[in-house]
Motif scaffolding. Structure first.
Motif, mmCIF file in Angstrom:
data_model
loop_
_atom_site.group_PDB
_atom_site.id
_atom_site.type_symbol
_atom_site.label_atom_id
_atom_site.label_comp_id
_atom_site.label_asym_id
_atom_site.label_seq_id
_atom_site.Cartn_x
_atom_site.Cartn_y
_atom_site.Cartn_z
ATOM 1 N N ALA A 62 8.926 48.945 45.944
ATOM 2 C CA ALA A 62 10.293 49.061 46.454
ATOM 3 C C ALA A 62 11.282 48.415 45.491
ATOM 4 C CB ALA A 62 10.400 48.408 47.832
ATOM 5 N N ALA A 63 10.910 47.270 44.914
ATOM 6 C CA ALA A 63 11.780 46.608 43.946
ATOM 7 C C ALA A 63 11.979 47.482 42.709
ATOM 8 C CB ALA A 63 11.181 45.260 43.555
ATOM 9 N N LEU A 64 10.888 48.129 42.265
ATOM 10 C CA LEU A 64 10.980 48.994 41.090
ATOM 11 C C LEU A 64 11.918 50.170 41.340
ATOM 12 C CD1 LEU A 64 10.035 49.957 38.302
ATOM 13 C CD2 LEU A 64 8.084 51.066 39.444
ATOM 14 N N TRP A 65 11.747 50.859 42.483
ATOM 15 C CA TRP A 65 12.579 52.023 42.772
ATOM 16 C C TRP A 65 14.029 51.621 43.051
ATOM 17 C CZ3 TRP A 65 11.958 56.904 41.746
ATOM 18 C CH2 TRP A 65 10.671 57.403 41.537
ATOM 19 N N THR A 66 14.216 50.467 43.666
ATOM 20 C CA THR A 66 15.587 49.988 43.907
ATOM 21 C C THR A 66 16.313 49.773 42.587
ATOM 22 O OG1 THR A 66 14.986 48.929 46.000
ATOM 23 C CG2 THR A 66 16.954 48.114 44.893
ATOM 24 N N TYR A 87 19.953 45.371 50.336
ATOM 25 C CA TYR A 87 18.657 45.964 50.660
ATOM 26 C C TYR A 87 18.402 45.692 52.135
ATOM 27 C CZ TYR A 87 13.659 46.752 51.012
ATOM 28 O OH TYR A 87 12.436 47.209 51.410
ATOM 29 N N LEU A 88 18.099 46.733 52.893
ATOM 30 C CA LEU A 88 17.880 46.619 54.329
ATOM 31 C C LEU A 88 16.420 46.917 54.622
ATOM 32 C CD1 LEU A 88 21.027 48.642 55.435
ATOM 33 C CD2 LEU A 88 20.851 46.187 55.030
ATOM 34 N N ALA A 89 15.689 45.902 55.048
ATOM 35 C CA ALA A 89 14.261 46.067 55.300
ATOM 36 C C ALA A 89 14.035 46.787 56.620
ATOM 37 C CB ALA A 89 13.563 44.705 55.300
ATOM 38 N N GLU A 90 12.777 46.912 56.969
ATOM 39 C CA GLU A 90 12.429 47.538 58.239
ATOM 40 C C GLU A 90 12.950 46.692 59.393
ATOM 41 O OE1 GLU A 90 8.251 47.654 57.726
ATOM 42 O OE2 GLU A 90 7.973 45.518 58.043
ATOM 43 N N GLU A 91 12.940 47.257 60.580
ATOM 44 C CA GLU A 91 13.469 46.571 61.761
ATOM 45 C C GLU A 91 12.818 45.207 61.917
ATOM 46 O OE1 GLU A 91 14.119 47.333 66.552
ATOM 47 O OE2 GLU A 91 13.118 48.819 65.309
ATOM 48 N N GLY A 92 13.650 44.198 62.207
ATOM 49 C CA GLY A 92 13.137 42.840 62.336
ATOM 50 C C GLY A 92 13.326 42.021 61.080
ATOM 51 N N LYS A 114 6.426 57.447 50.004
ATOM 52 C CA LYS A 114 6.228 57.246 51.439
ATOM 53 C C LYS A 114 5.851 55.812 51.802
ATOM 54 C CE LYS A 114 1.347 58.650 51.400
ATOM 55 N NZ LYS A 114 0.341 59.563 51.976
ATOM 56 N N ASP A 115 5.311 55.041 50.863
ATOM 57 C CA ASP A 115 4.876 53.679 51.174
ATOM 58 C C ASP A 115 5.964 52.634 50.948
ATOM 59 O OD1 ASP A 115 2.301 54.536 51.850
ATOM 60 O OD2 ASP A 115 1.658 54.481 49.750
ATOM 61 N N ILE A 116 7.135 53.054 50.479
ATOM 62 C CA ILE A 116 8.200 52.091 50.185
ATOM 63 C C ILE A 116 8.973 51.765 51.461
ATOM 64 C CG2 ILE A 116 10.309 51.651 48.886
ATOM 65 C CD1 ILE A 116 9.340 53.456 46.743
ATOM 66 N N PRO A 117 9.096 50.482 51.804
ATOM 67 C CA PRO A 117 9.848 50.124 53.008
ATOM 68 C C PRO A 117 11.340 49.979 52.732
ATOM 69 C CG PRO A 117 8.882 48.156 52.048
ATOM 70 C CD PRO A 117 8.448 49.309 51.180
ATOM 71 N N GLY A 118 12.148 50.260 53.769
ATOM 72 C CA GLY A 118 13.550 49.886 53.742
ATOM 73 C C GLY A 118 14.513 50.936 53.219
ATOM 74 N N GLU A 119 15.805 50.537 53.255
ATOM 75 C CA GLU A 119 16.899 51.368 52.784
ATOM 76 C C GLU A 119 17.759 50.563 51.812
ATOM 77 O OE1 GLU A 119 18.129 54.377 56.334
ATOM 78 O OE2 GLU A 119 18.711 52.281 56.594
ATOM 79 N N LEU A 120 18.440 51.267 50.950
ATOM 80 C CA LEU A 120 19.354 50.656 49.992
ATOM 81 C C LEU A 120 20.771 51.083 50.324
ATOM 82 C CD1 LEU A 120 20.030 49.161 47.332
ATOM 83 C CD2 LEU A 120 19.548 51.316 46.134
ATOM 84 N N LYS A 121 21.637 50.109 50.615
ATOM 85 C CA LYS A 121 23.066 50.390 50.784
ATOM 86 C C LYS A 121 23.722 50.226 49.426
ATOM 87 C CE LYS A 121 26.116 47.530 52.591
ATOM 88 N NZ LYS A 121 26.933 46.716 53.523
#
Length: 636
Positions: free
Chosen positions: A27-31, A211-216, A491-498
């Motif tokens: 996720a860090a790499l793709w971000t 960076y917005l992780a999964e819920e919680g 598909k295995d990357i968590p979260g969203e990027l604003k």
């Protein structure tokens, strides 16, 4: 002593190290790849605009600069390259190592803070403590850190003593507070650590991104206190009432209002009050019991009151879960001027909401601020109001097309803003064509919490001469963001990027980035309605060419008379003068306070508890009534 042992046990628990997962590393790499290629880059500003990653991350962990010393920062300098530079993905393992060190250092500090509570404290000297330490110089070494913590504990102690707590209750409350602050750090899950670091990393490349992780995860703005209809958020270590559902127990009671600070919570009358200073908002929400019919008790410091003022106990019986807190709502206020009475419609717009998921599915009926507002404007028009006041205080923005539609309700077809894309392309965003929902006198009320979309609307209506702008200078954020679902890349990357994709400019080509929209008439409100620290000019873009647009000069011609009447009225109004005095003291108290009890007591007594939002709105209504009087006098 028992609490000290418990803290020592937690210190040993801090030796259990956390490590990032392979998915988080990806996720860090793709971000980094997405930001490097697609983020908004202002003209002439190709280098990253934000604070270096290491410094931003240390500030995210230690915003008050009371854990890490300058010597620590210098020792971490060798890690800077690994944490993230342009065109290089961050080594997330380093962030986890720093977090583990943070937990251990915080545990040391909490043990020492509890020990200080059992030592004599002298509140008759000349020592002072800088409360607002965001951006302050870090302590040079452990010795200076010890001194700062001694002053911090003295400030906490004196504040509770002045609030009326008995000495033993002060010690008990602070022991609980320091223990809880460590417990929150210990409970932070690996995903929350990752999210906190990644938001620091993204803001280095794009200061308005996250960076917005999964819920919680860690990055939550507001949370609901179930059963009473209150949305809360955390700011500067305090839980604040963000908004209230109109049909909820809190709003119906009239005993809570936005800006109030919740310092403690008891789930029922039989349980002890739990100090929640320093708690994350989500954990305070989780503490609240959800049993209908049971009274929740809150320990409240009213908005605008000195931190040393006595607390107010507010008991609220939970009922069915009320409706949303962030919907537009309206009411009518009557302002008398001699024999005349003016009916003014007040419309509160807390955010520019839109059910984007329903819109994407092609549904024609979906939740929309502009639709709700149009309905309410129609009702106010049928009720024959004389003028309208749009209350955008605390509105942090929302959907861009909703801001355009809102302006269209008052100035259909008018240009609203200029927008510069990441490619340097300039476009003019216009309000929809059609008939105006309201074409009469209009005012916009703003404060330091009015940001982004609220500033677009305010600036447009001001530039067009369509509305008089009242209140405080706004926040100063001029960027537009989009959400990137990282799982669409893998598909295995968590979260969203604003991520920031464009920047907006006023019709005259200028920007409100970092400086906000200046009101036509300054009406001070809550000092802490906005950020603890000004946002600064993250995107220092050159101005654009001004547009050719039609401006109604009527309001501008009347502004000198309106300002004069406001100043004359405020000079004679005890509430207005008290608000100005309270605002000055509040801003002074945010920066530095005396640790002399007599001086602090005198300052507390000199600062009246003023409902700043109510006083601000009342004067705004008077100014709008002045405008109606002037318009009537100008008629032949």
């Amino acid at each position: 002593m028992a609490l000290g042992l418990a803290l020592s046990t937690q210190l040993m628990a801090a030796d259990v190290l956390m490590k990032p997962t392979a998915a988080q590393a990806e996720a860090a790499l793709w971000t980094s790849r997405v930001l490097e290629r697609y983020r908004y880059k202002p003209e002439g500003q190709s280098a990253p605009a934000g604070v270096p990653v290491l410094d931003a991350y240390l500030d995210a962990l230690d915003p008050d600069r009371l854990v890490f010393t300058q010597a620590d920062v210098e020792a971490y300098d060798s890690l800077r390259a690994g944490l993230g530079m342009a065109r290089k993905a961050p080594d997330v393992a380093i962030a986890f190592t720093i977090h583990d060190r943070y937990r251990a250092r915080l545990a040391d500090r909490m043990v020492a803070a509890v020990a200080l509570l059992d030592q004599p404290m002298d509140f008759s000297g000349k020592e002072r403590y800088q409360r607002l330490r965001t951006g302050a110089a870090r302590p040079r070494d452990g010795q200076e850190l010890d001194r700062l913590w001694r002053l911090r504990v003295m400030d906490d102690y004196l504040s509770l003593r002045l609030a009326g707590l008995a000495e033993e209750d002060v010690r008990l409350r602070l022991r609980q507070r320091y223990h809880a602050q460590l417990r929150h750090a210990e409970r932070m899950q690996p995903m929350a650590v990752f999210e906190r670091f990644m938001s620091a990393y993204t803001r280095y490349l794009d200061p308005d991104s996250a960076y917005l992780a999964e819920e919680g995860g860690y990055h939550g703005a507001t949370h609901r206190l179930s059963g009473i209809g209150v949305d809360i958020g955390s700011k500067a270590g305090l839980i604040r009432v963000h908004a209230m559902a109109p049909d909820g127990a809190a709003a119906r009671s009239g005993r809570l209002k936005p800006g109030d600070r919740i310092l403690g919570l008891a789930r029922n009358a039989a349980e002890p009050m739990v100090d929640v200073v320093g708690w994350p908002a989500d954990e305070v929400a989780a503490l609240a019991d959800e049993v209908v019919g049971v009274e929740m008790i809150l320990d409240v410091l009213p908005a605008g009151a000195s931190p040393d003022a006595p607390r107010t106990r507010v008991g609220l019986v939970r009922d069915r879960e009320p409706g949303p807190t962030r919907l537009a709502e309206s009411r009518i206020e009557v302002v008398k001027r001699g024999a005349a009475s003016y009916r003014i419609g007040v419309v509160k717009v807390p955010e520019f909401y839109q059910d984007t998921a329903a819109k994407r599915r092609g549904l024609t009926e979906f939740s929309s601020m502009s639709r709700d507002l149009a309905v309410q404007l129609g009702a106010l028009r049928r009720d024959r109001v004389d003028a309208l006041m749009l209350d955008l205080r605390g509105n942090g923005g929302g959907a861009l097309d909703e801001t355009l539609r809102l302006v269209g309700l008052f100035a259909p077809g008018a240009p609203v803003t200029q927008q510069r894309s990441g490619k340097g392309e300039i476009s003019v965003e216009k309000a929809p064509e059609g008939a105006a929902a309201w074409d009469g006198p209009l005012a916009v009320l703003v404060d330091r919490g009015s940001a982004a979309g609220a500033e677009i609307v305010t600036a447009a209506l001001q530039d067009l001469g369509r509305a008089i702008v009242l209140g405080d200078r706004t926040y100063g954020r001029s960027t537009v963001q989009t959400l990137v679902d990282l799982s669409r890349l893998s598909k295995d990357i968590p979260g969203e990027l604003k991520m920031t994709v464009s920047q907006v400019f006023r019709l005259d080509g200028s920007s409100f980035e970092g400086q906000g929209v200046k009101p036509d008439i300054l009406l001070p409100g809550l000092a802490d309605a906005g950020p603890a620290q000004a946002p600064g000019k993250a995107f220092d873009s050159p101005p654009l060419m001004p547009l050719a647009y039609r401006k109604d000069a009527t309001l501008a011609a009347r502004l000198p008379a309106l300002r004069a009447r406001h100043q004359q009225r405020c000079a004679k109004d005890a509430r207005c003068q008290a608000l100005l005095a309270s605002r000055a003291l509040d801003e002074r108290g945010q920066r530095e306070v005396s640790l002399n009890e007599a001086e602090r007591r005198s300052m507390r007594d000199a600062q009246p508890v003023i409902d700043a939002r109510t006083v601000q709105q009342a004067e705004a209504l008077q100014v709008l009534a002045d405008a109606l009087v002037l318009a009537r006098e100008a008629k032949p």
